[in-house]
Enzyme design. Structure first.
Site, short mmCIF file in Angstrom:
data_model
loop_
_atom_site.label_atom_id
_atom_site.label_comp_id
_atom_site.label_asym_id
_atom_site.label_seq_id
_atom_site.Cartn_x
_atom_site.Cartn_y
_atom_site.Cartn_z
N ALA A 107 1.98 -2.88 -0.80
CA ALA A 107 3.34 -3.42 -0.98
C ALA A 107 4.25 -2.54 -1.84
CB ALA A 107 3.33 -4.83 -1.56
N ALA A 108 3.74 -1.41 -2.34
CA ALA A 108 4.60 -0.55 -3.18
C ALA A 108 5.81 -0.07 -2.38
CB ALA A 108 3.81 0.62 -3.72
N GLY A 109 5.58 0.25 -1.12
CA GLY A 109 6.69 0.71 -0.27
C GLY A 109 7.72 -0.39 -0.03
N ASP A 110 7.24 -1.62 0.12
CA ASP A 110 8.15 -2.76 0.34
C ASP A 110 8.99 -3.00 -0.92
OD1 ASP A 110 6.57 -2.96 2.63
OD2 ASP A 110 5.26 -4.46 1.73
O1 RIB Z 1 3.12 -3.42 3.05
C1 RIB Z 1 2.04 -4.22 2.66
C2 RIB Z 1 1.85 -5.33 3.64
O2 RIB Z 1 1.48 -4.81 4.89
C3 RIB Z 1 0.73 -6.28 3.28
O3 RIB Z 1 1.16 -7.33 2.42
C4 RIB Z 1 0.21 -6.74 4.62
O4 RIB Z 1 0.51 -8.08 4.91
C5 RIB Z 1 0.83 -5.81 5.64
O5 RIB Z 1 1.81 -6.44 6.33
#
Ligand code: RIB
Length: 305
Positions: free
Chosen positions: A251-254
């Site tokens: 999730a670091a990219g998100d």
């Molecule tokens: O970017 C991380 C996410 O990628 C995770 O939370 C997982 O659900 C996938 O969708």
């Protein structure tokens, strides 16, 4: 006044297993520690992070008519998201991602789309009624939803931010309206352009290749431990990473894309926003989990000083 962001994207339950290494074909490996089922999904992580960084966030997604769907919707409400555009899908289960987390903090993710693949252009058209300043999406939903998000953003005069998470080489990028900011990581950059951004020359070549495929104002390459690279069609800047212990990159990219968008809407300065996003992404890497790794605005501001 807080800026309004619409996130069109996936919501998953992450099934996380800790492993010393990725098993080879035919190998059975015993995982370490406990496993967890925890909220995630690229869209959900981005939406919750953007709200944590001060935006008013509406989330357009679909979950299944099951216990995981209920759990996700309750969590999104608790995190302050506008949940009016979340549909409970009667035909598909809630999305699920199997996350294999290695000791070095790197992960491999296999996602089951489930209800996420049924987010369609009518869902997006309904959600745009929140009058967002920006629309963020990723490739963890069907191309139809990504194209609808770009089109409706253009119609409403909202900035369209595309995180290239879950990129595929056959996505018809040319069907998208203008992209304000595209944020691929190293792997996604290579999938979309065939160029690995492993040095400055290749970062520039890849950024130009992306701009030749679709009208993009800013390309921001997420380079992990090397920081990020910003290209505005004329000039480029390499921004150094934050020095943090790597615990879990999930999730670091998100979180990076959410931070970049919220700060860019606030300041209009892409370089300062990329520095802010680097700090936010770095902090996310230093904690375990997806939504559980999202830092507070105060933590990001402290590290940016
Ligand atoms: O970017 C991380 C996410 O990628 C995770 O939370 C997982 O659900 C996938 O969708």
């Amino acid at each position: 006044m807080a800026k309004r962001i619409l996130v069109v994207g996936s919501a998953n339950i992450d099934f996380v297993l800790n492993t010393p290494y990725i098993p080879a074909p035919g190998e059975t490996l015993i995982s370490q520690g406990n496993y967890v089922f925890t909220p995630g999904g690229k869209g959900a992580n981005t939406a919750v992070a953007a709200a944590a960084f001060g935006a008013d966030v509406s989330f357009c997604t679909r979950v299944g008519d099951d216990a995981y769907g209920d759990r996700l919707i309750s969590l999104f409400a608790e995190k302050g998201l506008d949940t009016r555009f979340i549909k409970v899908d009667r035909l598909e289960q809630t999305g699920l991602a199997v996350v294999m987390l290695e000791q070095n903090g790197k992960n491999r993710i296999l996602a089951f789309s489930g209800a996420n693949k049924r987010i369609n252009d009518s869902d997006v058209e309904a959600a745009i009624s929140c009058y967002p300043d920006a629309v963020i999406t990723q490739f963890e939903v069907q191309p139809e939803a990504v194209i609808a998000a770009a089109r409706t953003a253009a119609d409403e005069g909202a900035k369209f931010i595309l995180d290239a998470g879950a990129a595929t080489s056959d996505f018809p990028l040319s069907k998208l309206e203008q992209i304000e900011i595209l944020t691929p990581n190293e792997v996604e950059t290579e999938i979309l352009t065939g160029i690995r951004p492993n040095n400055l020359e290749n970062c520039l070549r890849a950024s130009i290749a992306l701009c030749n495929k679709v009208d993009i104002k800013y390309v921001v390459l997420k380079l992990g431990a090397r920081g990020c690279y910003v290209y505005d069609g004329k000039y480029s800047h390499l921004i150094s990473p934050c020095e943090v212990p790597v615990v879990d990159t999930t999730a670091a990219g998100d979180v990076f894309t959410a931070a970049l968008t919220t700060e860019f809407l606030r300041t209009g300065d892409i370089i300062d926003s990329a520095k802010f996003a680097n700090a936010a992404g770095g902090l996310a890497v230093s904690k375990k989990g997806a939504i559980t790794s999202i830092p507070t605005l105060e933590e990001v501001r402290n590290i940016c000083m």
